[in-house]
Design a protein around this motif. Structure first.
Motif, short mmCIF file in Angstrom:
data_model
loop_
_atom_site.label_atom_id
_atom_site.label_comp_id
_atom_site.label_asym_id
_atom_site.label_seq_id
_atom_site.Cartn_x
_atom_site.Cartn_y
_atom_site.Cartn_z
N ARG A 97 0.81 -1.22 0.00
CA ARG A 97 0.00 0.00 0.00
C ARG A 97 0.84 1.27 0.00
O ARG A 97 0.60 2.20 0.77
N THR A 98 1.82 1.31 -0.87
CA THR A 98 2.69 2.47 -0.97
C THR A 98 1.98 3.63 -1.66
O THR A 98 1.04 3.42 -2.44
N PRO A 99 2.40 4.86 -1.42
CA PRO A 99 1.89 5.98 -2.21
C PRO A 99 2.20 5.74 -3.69
O PRO A 99 3.11 4.98 -4.03
N GLU A 100 1.46 6.39 -4.56
CA GLU A 100 1.64 6.14 -5.99
C GLU A 100 3.06 6.49 -6.43
O GLU A 100 3.58 7.57 -6.16
N ALA A 101 3.68 5.54 -7.10
CA ALA A 101 5.03 5.73 -7.63
C ALA A 101 5.24 4.73 -8.75
O ALA A 101 4.60 3.67 -8.78
N HIS A 102 6.14 5.07 -9.65
CA HIS A 102 6.44 4.20 -10.78
C HIS A 102 7.95 4.07 -10.94
O HIS A 102 8.71 4.98 -10.57
N THR A 103 8.39 2.94 -11.47
CA THR A 103 9.81 2.75 -11.73
C THR A 103 10.20 3.55 -12.96
O THR A 103 9.35 4.11 -13.67
N SER A 104 11.49 3.59 -13.24
CA SER A 104 11.96 4.33 -14.41
C SER A 104 11.44 3.72 -15.71
O SER A 104 11.38 4.40 -16.74
N GLN A 105 11.03 2.45 -15.64
CA GLN A 105 10.45 1.80 -16.81
C GLN A 105 8.94 2.03 -16.91
O GLN A 105 8.30 1.56 -17.84
N GLY A 106 8.37 2.74 -15.93
CA GLY A 106 6.96 3.07 -15.98
C GLY A 106 6.04 2.12 -15.26
O GLY A 106 4.81 2.29 -15.30
N TRP A 107 6.58 1.12 -14.56
CA TRP A 107 5.74 0.15 -13.87
C TRP A 107 5.36 0.64 -12.49
O TRP A 107 6.18 1.22 -11.78
N GLU A 108 4.11 0.39 -12.12
CA GLU A 108 3.64 0.74 -10.78
C GLU A 108 4.51 0.05 -9.75
O GLU A 108 4.85 -1.12 -9.89
N LEU A 109 4.88 0.77 -8.70
CA LEU A 109 5.93 0.31 -7.79
C LEU A 109 5.62 -1.02 -7.11
O LEU A 109 6.50 -1.88 -6.99
N GLN A 110 4.39 -1.22 -6.62
CA GLN A 110 4.09 -2.47 -5.91
C GLN A 110 4.13 -3.67 -6.86
O GLN A 110 4.66 -4.73 -6.52
N PHE A 111 3.59 -3.50 -8.06
CA PHE A 111 3.64 -4.57 -9.05
C PHE A 111 5.09 -4.85 -9.44
O PHE A 111 5.50 -6.00 -9.57
N ALA A 112 5.87 -3.78 -9.60
CA ALA A 112 7.27 -3.94 -9.99
C ALA A 112 8.08 -4.65 -8.92
O ALA A 112 8.89 -5.54 -9.22
N THR A 113 7.86 -4.27 -7.67
CA THR A 113 8.64 -4.85 -6.57
C THR A 113 8.18 -6.26 -6.23
O THR A 113 8.99 -7.19 -6.15
N ASN A 114 6.89 -6.40 -6.01
CA ASN A 114 6.36 -7.67 -5.51
C ASN A 114 6.34 -8.76 -6.58
O ASN A 114 6.52 -9.94 -6.26
N HIS A 115 6.10 -8.37 -7.82
CA HIS A 115 6.02 -9.37 -8.88
C HIS A 115 7.18 -9.32 -9.87
O HIS A 115 7.94 -10.29 -9.99
N LEU A 116 7.34 -8.21 -10.58
CA LEU A 116 8.32 -8.18 -11.67
C LEU A 116 9.74 -8.45 -11.19
O LEU A 116 10.51 -9.16 -11.85
N GLY A 117 10.12 -7.87 -10.05
CA GLY A 117 11.46 -8.11 -9.53
C GLY A 117 11.70 -9.56 -9.21
O GLY A 117 12.75 -10.13 -9.55
N HIS A 118 10.72 -10.19 -8.58
CA HIS A 118 10.86 -11.61 -8.26
C HIS A 118 10.80 -12.48 -9.52
O HIS A 118 11.48 -13.51 -9.60
N PHE A 119 9.98 -12.08 -10.48
CA PHE A 119 9.94 -12.80 -11.75
C PHE A 119 11.32 -12.78 -12.40
O PHE A 119 11.85 -13.83 -12.80
N ALA A 120 11.91 -11.59 -12.51
CA ALA A 120 13.23 -11.46 -13.13
C ALA A 120 14.28 -12.25 -12.37
O ALA A 120 15.15 -12.90 -12.97
N LEU A 121 14.21 -12.21 -11.04
CA LEU A 121 15.19 -12.93 -10.22
C LEU A 121 15.06 -14.44 -10.42
O LEU A 121 16.06 -15.15 -10.60
N SER A 122 13.83 -14.93 -10.40
CA SER A 122 13.60 -16.37 -10.54
C SER A 122 14.06 -16.88 -11.90
O SER A 122 14.68 -17.94 -12.01
N VAL A 123 13.74 -16.12 -12.95
CA VAL A 123 14.14 -16.53 -14.30
C VAL A 123 15.66 -16.52 -14.43
O VAL A 123 16.26 -17.43 -14.99
N ALA A 124 16.29 -15.48 -13.86
CA ALA A 124 17.74 -15.38 -13.95
C ALA A 124 18.45 -16.49 -13.16
O ALA A 124 19.52 -16.97 -13.56
N LEU A 125 17.84 -16.91 -12.05
CA LEU A 125 18.45 -17.96 -11.21
C LEU A 125 17.97 -19.36 -11.59
O LEU A 125 18.39 -20.34 -10.98
#
Length: 296
Positions: A97-125
């Motif tokens: 429940r963070t205040p509205e923010a987006h990554t430099s790539q334009g992704w909403e912060l919670q989606f980027a942190t909670n999902h996309l970051g872990h997706f990228a990490l899992s695929v890379a590992l």
């Protein structure tokens, strides 16, 4: 031994020997993540906690590495530093429940942190997870909050609707479950298993963006229901899915209170939402995520 809602991570791994195994726990510097990491280490695993805050890493008393899941460069750097096999990856870190923010790539912060970051990490590992003798295990930590919102594929980044921090969090938690479903399908022949876990309600730093009124409402809801879990109890299901011999080879499932849960039934707070285990939704999210993080 049967485990349940009151079990702790230490109890779950008491008869498990992880000697010679290597594990990564994101967000392992505090709360549920730290309790998970300590339980795995107590069972003999060599545990690395991945944290944004060096102070938390040092205080954990375990190996630690810097990782900012909202920064794909940080995720790639972490994965590039990893060498050798990886037996357990617990995708535990998150923001809520963070205040509205987006990554430099334009992704909403919670989606980027909670999902996309872990997706990228899992695929890379994934190659490291595949190097293990019996196949690595990935634990995707979600939340019962996923029951409140599916992924809005037409407006993931709140470009066409008013930003709502609760809805943004909820859809990111649905994304965690969908990741497990599609990863299980794609990696079925690699020996790598991926399962989603709901740790239950744990009061802690995760809720620091909530107002006093919102916290009071959560406290009242917890008091009238199952109550708050301790971090050690919240870590139990992650530890169980990461280590239980009976779950060897099992993938694409959803667990809570150290048991596999069925589909959510209206009027309850348990189970997994049908939209969160829908294969079409899972495949669609994977394609979007792969393009977002530049994964092949």
């Amino acid at each position: 031994m049967a485990f349940g809602a009151d079990s702790t991570a230490a109890e779950v791994v008491a008869d498990v020997d992880l000697t010679g195994q290597r594990a990564v726990v994101t967000g392992g510097g505090s709360g549920i993540g730290l309790a998970t990491a300590k339980a795995l280490a107590a069972a003999g695993a060599q545990v690395t906690v991945a944290v944004r805050d060096p102070a938390q890493g040092r205080a954990a008393g375990l190996r630690w590495e810097l990782l900012d899941l909202s920064d794909l460069g940080s995720v790639r750097a972490f994965a590039n530093r990893w060498t050798g096999p990886l037996h357990i990856l617990v995708n535990n870190a998150g923001v809520m429940r963070t205040p509205e923010a987006h990554t430099s790539q334009g992704w909403e912060l919670q989606f980027a942190t909670n999902h996309l970051g872990h997706f990228a990490l899992s695929v890379a590992l994934h190659p490291a997870l595949g190097e293990t003798d019996d196949g690595g295990r990935v634990v995707a930590v979600t939340s019962a909050s996923h029951l409140r919102a599916p992924v809005d594929f037409d407006d993931i980044n709140f470009e066409h609707r008013t930003y709502d921090p609760t809805t943004a969090y909820d859809q990111s938690k649905t994304a965690n479950v969908l990741f497990a479903v599609e990863a299980a399908r794609r990696w079925a022949h690699d020996g790598v298993t991926v399962n989603a876990v709901n740790p239950g309600g744990v009061r802690g730093h995760l809720q620091h963006h909530l107002s006093d009124a919102e916290l009071s409402e959560m406290d009242a809801r917890a008091a009238s229901g199952p109550g708050w879990k301790s971090p050690e109890q919240g870590a139990a299901t992650s530890a169980y899915v990461a280590t239980a011999p009976v779950l060897a080879g099992e993938s694409g499932r959803y667990f809570e209170d150290c048991h596999e849960a069925g589909l959510h039934q209206p009027g309850t707070a348990a189970g997994v939402a049908p939209y969160a285990v829908d294969p079409a939704n899972a495949a669609r999210l994977w394609e979007i995520s792969a393009e977002a993080v530049g994964a092949g």
